[in-house]
Design an enzyme around this catalytic site. Structure first.
Site, PDB file in Angstrom:
ATOM      1  N   GLY A  10       0.844  -1.205   0.000  1.00 54.97           N
ATOM      2  CA  GLY A  10       0.000   0.000   0.000  1.00 54.97           C
ATOM      3  C   GLY A  10       0.875   1.250   0.000  1.00 54.97           C
ATOM      4  N   GLY A  13      -0.373   4.846  -0.882  1.00 54.84           N
ATOM      5  CA  GLY A  13      -1.500   5.436  -0.150  1.00 54.84           C
ATOM      6  C   GLY A  13      -1.042   6.540   0.788  1.00 54.84           C
ATOM      7  CG  HIS A 154     -11.002   8.732  11.047  1.00 57.74           C
ATOM      8  ND1 HIS A 154     -11.562   8.370  12.256  1.00 57.74           N
ATOM      9  CD2 HIS A 154      -9.701   8.317  11.098  1.00 57.74           C
ATOM     10  CE1 HIS A 154     -10.639   7.762  12.997  1.00 57.74           C
ATOM     11  NE2 HIS A 154      -9.511   7.728  12.324  1.00 57.74           N
ATOM     12  CE  LYS A 158     -11.348   4.794   9.880  1.00 60.52           C
ATOM     13  NZ  LYS A 158     -10.262   3.863   9.516  1.00 60.52           N
TER      14      LYS A 158
HETATM   15  P1  NAD Z   1      -5.340   4.929   1.225  1.00 58.25           P
HETATM   16  O1  NAD Z   1      -6.578   4.552   0.483  1.00 58.25           O
HETATM   17  O2  NAD Z   1      -4.766   6.290   1.059  1.00 58.25           O
HETATM   18  O3  NAD Z   1      -4.169   3.874   0.862  1.00 58.25           O
HETATM   19  C1  NAD Z   1      -4.360   2.505   0.669  1.00 58.25           C
HETATM   20  C2  NAD Z   1      -3.393   2.059  -0.430  1.00 58.25           C
HETATM   21  O4  NAD Z   1      -3.451   0.636  -0.526  1.00 58.25           O
HETATM   22  C3  NAD Z   1      -3.758   2.613  -1.826  1.00 58.25           C
HETATM   23  O5  NAD Z   1      -2.611   3.178  -2.427  1.00 58.25           O
HETATM   24  C4  NAD Z   1      -4.249   1.388  -2.576  1.00 58.25           C
HETATM   25  O6  NAD Z   1      -3.976   1.442  -3.977  1.00 58.25           O
HETATM   26  C5  NAD Z   1      -3.451   0.277  -1.906  1.00 58.25           C
HETATM   27  N1  NAD Z   1      -4.033  -1.063  -2.046  1.00 58.25           N
HETATM   28  C6  NAD Z   1      -5.342  -1.443  -1.982  1.00 58.25           C
HETATM   29  N2  NAD Z   1      -5.439  -2.783  -2.120  1.00 58.25           N
HETATM   30  C7  NAD Z   1      -4.177  -3.243  -2.249  1.00 58.25           C
HETATM   31  C8  NAD Z   1      -3.633  -4.552  -2.409  1.00 58.25           C
HETATM   32  N3  NAD Z   1      -4.394  -5.656  -2.443  1.00 58.25           N
HETATM   33  N4  NAD Z   1      -2.275  -4.663  -2.510  1.00 58.25           N
HETATM   34  C9  NAD Z   1      -1.477  -3.572  -2.474  1.00 58.25           C
HETATM   35  N5  NAD Z   1      -1.947  -2.312  -2.320  1.00 58.25           N
HETATM   36  C10 NAD Z   1      -3.272  -2.168  -2.207  1.00 58.25           C
HETATM   37  O7  NAD Z   1      -5.652   4.645   2.764  1.00 58.25           O
HETATM   38  P2  NAD Z   1      -4.872   5.186   4.066  1.00 58.25           P
HETATM   39  O8  NAD Z   1      -5.530   6.414   4.567  1.00 58.25           O
HETATM   40  O9  NAD Z   1      -3.413   5.172   3.796  1.00 58.25           O
HETATM   41  O10 NAD Z   1      -5.245   4.044   5.137  1.00 58.25           O
HETATM   42  C11 NAD Z   1      -4.847   2.701   4.947  1.00 58.25           C
HETATM   43  C12 NAD Z   1      -5.300   1.855   6.129  1.00 58.25           C
HETATM   44  O11 NAD Z   1      -4.605   2.305   7.305  1.00 58.25           O
HETATM   45  C13 NAD Z   1      -6.799   1.960   6.464  1.00 58.25           C
HETATM   46  O12 NAD Z   1      -7.246   0.701   6.892  1.00 58.25           O
HETATM   47  C14 NAD Z   1      -6.833   2.942   7.624  1.00 58.25           C
HETATM   48  O13 NAD Z   1      -7.958   2.765   8.458  1.00 58.25           O
HETATM   49  C15 NAD Z   1      -5.556   2.580   8.343  1.00 58.25           C
HETATM   50  N6  NAD Z   1      -4.958   3.610   9.212  1.00 58.25           N
HETATM   51  C16 NAD Z   1      -4.338   3.156  10.327  1.00 58.25           C
HETATM   52  C17 NAD Z   1      -3.677   4.022  11.172  1.00 58.25           C
HETATM   53  C18 NAD Z   1      -2.973   3.463  12.373  1.00 58.25           C
HETATM   54  O14 NAD Z   1      -2.352   4.239  13.154  1.00 58.25           O
HETATM   55  N7  NAD Z   1      -3.003   2.159  12.575  1.00 58.25           N
HETATM   56  C19 NAD Z   1      -3.664   5.398  10.882  1.00 58.25           C
HETATM   57  C20 NAD Z   1      -4.301   5.839   9.725  1.00 58.25           C
HETATM   58  C21 NAD Z   1      -4.935   4.927   8.887  1.00 58.25           C
END
Ligand code: NAD
Length: 264
Positions: A10, A13, A154, A158
């Protein structure tokens, strides 16, 4: 000790590209592979604004097959995280999972793979130290306040609701608070969903608006007093010290660990 070789899944992202930048800024870790469905074949350095010269691939298994990866960091989405995790763990590679939305059944399944393969996973729904303290303080307050509601805020991109952090917080409160249904027994929603989602008799409300990153209020109420515990992540850099710490610690463990607090 040599640098930990990291694959970011990812990587393009919002969180994944922040992890790529954090790896570039921190000692003891080095980016070895970048996986995403977007920007395949492009250079991750150009996308994330680092000096990395690594092409983005879309096949996670292939990215890991060269036996050069020490940890996979996953920030993808709730629809693919279980499949991703199984692929990585079956190959015996430790993971730091930031992606939220794993179900209890999926967590149980991943725990048993970790045990079989003797490999470590850190799954943290929030990597910000302030958020970990907010959850800890909420647990303390739940001992004295039986009435609580959670409001999480958020950005509107999301995909999952309620947030992983709110569910983790709710789980901590449930462990301590005597189970009961809050509110008036004859309460009636004039518009479905007006009172939020139910968790053990209390409510979780999810706000989704542009402008927010990740914020949460845990509000406790009692006769004549309100206690509000609030945490705000103002940017995604707030999560990065926790992610880097997680990478360095998880290679020393061989179990599924839920929550960064367990490693602090
Ligand atoms: P985002 O949509 O910006 O990024 C997700 C990325 O994953 C995208 O670039 C997408 O193309 C890619 N992706 C999707 N399916 C894929 C696959 N099968 N293989 C490879 N890449 C794939 O989302 P984000 O805001 O970066 O959030 C990502 C996750 O992190 C969410 O679940 C969010 O809730 C979580 N999050 C967690 C925290 C934490 O502290 N734990 C903080 C923020 C967000």
């Amino acid at each position: 000790m040599s640098d930990l070789r990291i694959c970011v899944n990812g990587a393009c992202g919002k969180m994944g590209s922040e992890v790529v930048r954090a790896i570039a800024k921190n000692e003891g870790v080095v980016l070895k592979a970048a996986v995403d469905f977007m920007n395949v074949g492009k250079n991750i350095g150009e996308i994330a604004g680092t000096k990395d010269d690594i092409l983005i691939q879309d096949d996670l298994k292939q990215a890991l097959s060269k036996d050069e990866i020490d940890v996979v960091v996953d920030f993808t989405n709730h629809k693919v995280i279980y499949g991703n995790s199984k692929t990585v763990l079956e190959m015996g590679i430790p993971m730091v999972i930031g992606t939220t939305g794993l179900t209890n059944e999926q967590v149980d399944e991943l725990k048993s793979i970790c045990e079989q393969k003797q490999v470590g996973v850190l799954w943290a729904t929030n990597f910000a130290i302030g958020a970990i303290l907010m959850m800890e303080f909420a647990g303390k307050a739940a001992k004295y306040f039986g009435n609580v509601e959670i409001i999480e805020y958020h950005h509107d991109n999301k995909l999952d609701a309620p947030s992983g952090t709110s569910l983790t917080t709710a789980g901590i409160i449930k462990e301590i608070r005597k189970s009961k249904k809050q509110g008036h027994p004859d309460e009636k929603e004039l518009l479905a969903g007006a009172r939020g989602a139910d968790y053990d008799g209390f409510k979780i409300h999810s706000v989704r608006l542009p402008g927010f990153i990740a914020h949460q209020e845990v509000i406790f109420g009692d006769v004549g007093q309100i206690l509000t515990i609030r945490h705000d992540s103002m940017n995604r850099e707030s999560f990065m010290p926790g992610v880097i710490l997680g990478c360095k610690e998880i290679v020393k463990r061989n179990a599924f660990i839920e929550g960064l607090n367990k490693l602090l």
